[in-house]
Design an enzyme around this catalytic site. Structure first.
Site, PDB file in Angstrom:
ATOM      1  N   ASN A  15      -2.507  35.991  23.555  1.00 18.73           N
ATOM      2  CA  ASN A  15      -1.714  34.827  23.954  1.00 18.73           C
ATOM      3  C   ASN A  15      -2.655  33.743  24.459  1.00 18.73           C
ATOM      4  OD1 ASN A  15      -0.149  32.931  25.328  1.00 18.73           O
ATOM      5  ND2 ASN A  15       1.181  34.439  26.302  1.00 18.73           N
ATOM      6  N   CYS A  49       2.598  27.053  28.054  1.00 19.07           N
ATOM      7  CA  CYS A  49       2.528  27.501  26.661  1.00 19.07           C
ATOM      8  C   CYS A  49       3.288  26.595  25.696  1.00 19.07           C
ATOM      9  CB  CYS A  49       3.026  28.935  26.550  1.00 19.07           C
ATOM     10  SG  CYS A  49       2.120  30.108  27.574  1.00 19.07           S
ATOM     11  N   HIS A  82       5.007  30.457  19.233  1.00 19.28           N
ATOM     12  CA  HIS A  82       4.022  30.768  20.259  1.00 19.28           C
ATOM     13  C   HIS A  82       3.715  32.258  20.224  1.00 19.28           C
ATOM     14  CE1 HIS A  82       1.974  31.316  23.967  1.00 19.28           C
ATOM     15  NE2 HIS A  82       3.014  31.768  24.645  1.00 19.28           N
TER      16      HIS A  82
END
Length: 322
Positions: A278, A111, A248
């Site tokens: 996500n 990520c 994020h």
């Protein structure tokens, strides 16, 4: 010398999946998911690939920057979910957009990948090797998610985001920080194919994402404020001088925890996770593109981009928008 972002782009699969649809797969509810994560839906591939999504996002970033694909010197794609070992996704993007003069390769920092790729582009340009780059984060996580695991299948979505960057003398990236902690890599993991050859056999296991949610939450809420403050110190700025914090998009509660630790109001933390979930390395450039296309970014605005993920990895950069 630094680099400035002059174009942004993003792409999502056509198929949107609501929380209600997830309730038919695992024991959960829309209310339960929203309360714990802030996520209301996500996009899931029905044929789109890491490369095809990245190519669409890169094409839009070039269009936004007013550049042609033939001008691109470097293509970096951050991903942890490519379809192919080789050719890499970046080389596939090069072919699809016609960037015949570009060098292309992939990076994997989960990520945090987009930030690591952005820093790599900065290093290439700052050293004088290249003058510009396309940097993308692209994921098709739906193929490595266990759709019977409530702890992970509610979280992730597919998508891509990209930026076009070029050399600048003033402004652009003002400060950059990266960190890794391999000793805690087991907290968020995903295996590849087991070792299988004529001389050795390893038992095959389900190669799905596995995550310790509590550990990730603790890591993010504790480490990201420190990382952001470190990047701000390098830029000689304070959190109060930042216009927007683009984090994020993992979990609303995590972002709220980071906001509280930094002492910054939540209205400076834009979010899109309610709609896209996500998207791992795609989340920051995808959010950046949404904000840019709304006309919310003005020259001179100061942004903090920050992410965390498997590895464990984390990073932050301070950008002066131009």
């Amino acid at each position: 010398m630094s680099i400035k972002i002059t174009g942004t782009g993003s792409a999502l699969p056509v198929r949107a999946v609501t929380n209600e649809e997830i309730t038919h797969l695992v024991d959960t509810s829309d209310e339960w998911i929203r309360e714990r994560t802030g996520i209301g839906g996500r996009h899931v591939s029905t044929g789109e690939t890491v490369a095809s999504l990245a190519a669409r996002a890169c094409g839009l970033a070039l269009e936004n920057a007013g550049k042609s694909a033939r001008e691109v010197e470097l293509i970096l794609v951050a991903t942890c979910s490519p379809e192919d070992v080789t050719p890499c996704a970046a080389c596939q993007v090069q072919e699809q957009i016609g960037a015949v003069n570009a060098v292309a390769f992939d990076l994997n920092a989960a990520c945090s990948g987009f930030l690591f790729a952005l820093h790599t582009a900065w290093a290439y340009v700052e050293s004088g090797i290249y003058q510009n780059a396309l940097v993308a984060g692209s994921e098709v996580l739906s193929k490595i998610v266990d759709w019977e695991d409530r702890g992970t299948c509610i979280l992730f979505g597919d998508g891509a985001g990209a930026v076009y960057v070029e050399k600048c003398e003033d402004g652009g990236i003002l400060g950059f920080v990266q960190h890794s902690d391999g000793s805690r890599g087991h907290v968020l993991s995903g295996a590849c194919r087991a070792l299988e050859n004529p001389f050795f056999h390893q038992e095959q296991t389900k190669n799905y994402i596995k995550m310790d949610g509590r550990e990730i939450f603790s890591f993010a809420v504790r480490q990201i404020p420190k990382t952001i403050e470190e990047a701000l110190a390098r830029a000689e700025l304070s959190a109060g001088e930042v216009d927007l914090f683009l984090l994020h998009q993992a979990n609303r509660r995590i972002i709220e925890g980071i906001s509280k630790r930094l002492g910054v109001d939540m209205d400076r933390f834009p979010m899109n996770l309610e709609r896209v979930g996500n998207t791992s390395s795609a989340s920051i450039p995808l959010l950046l593109d949404e904000i840019n296309r709304k006309g919310a970014l003005k020259p001179g605005m100061r942004l903090v981009l920050s992410g965390f993920g498997g590895g464990l990895t984390c990073g932050a950069c301070v950008v002066e928008w131009q």
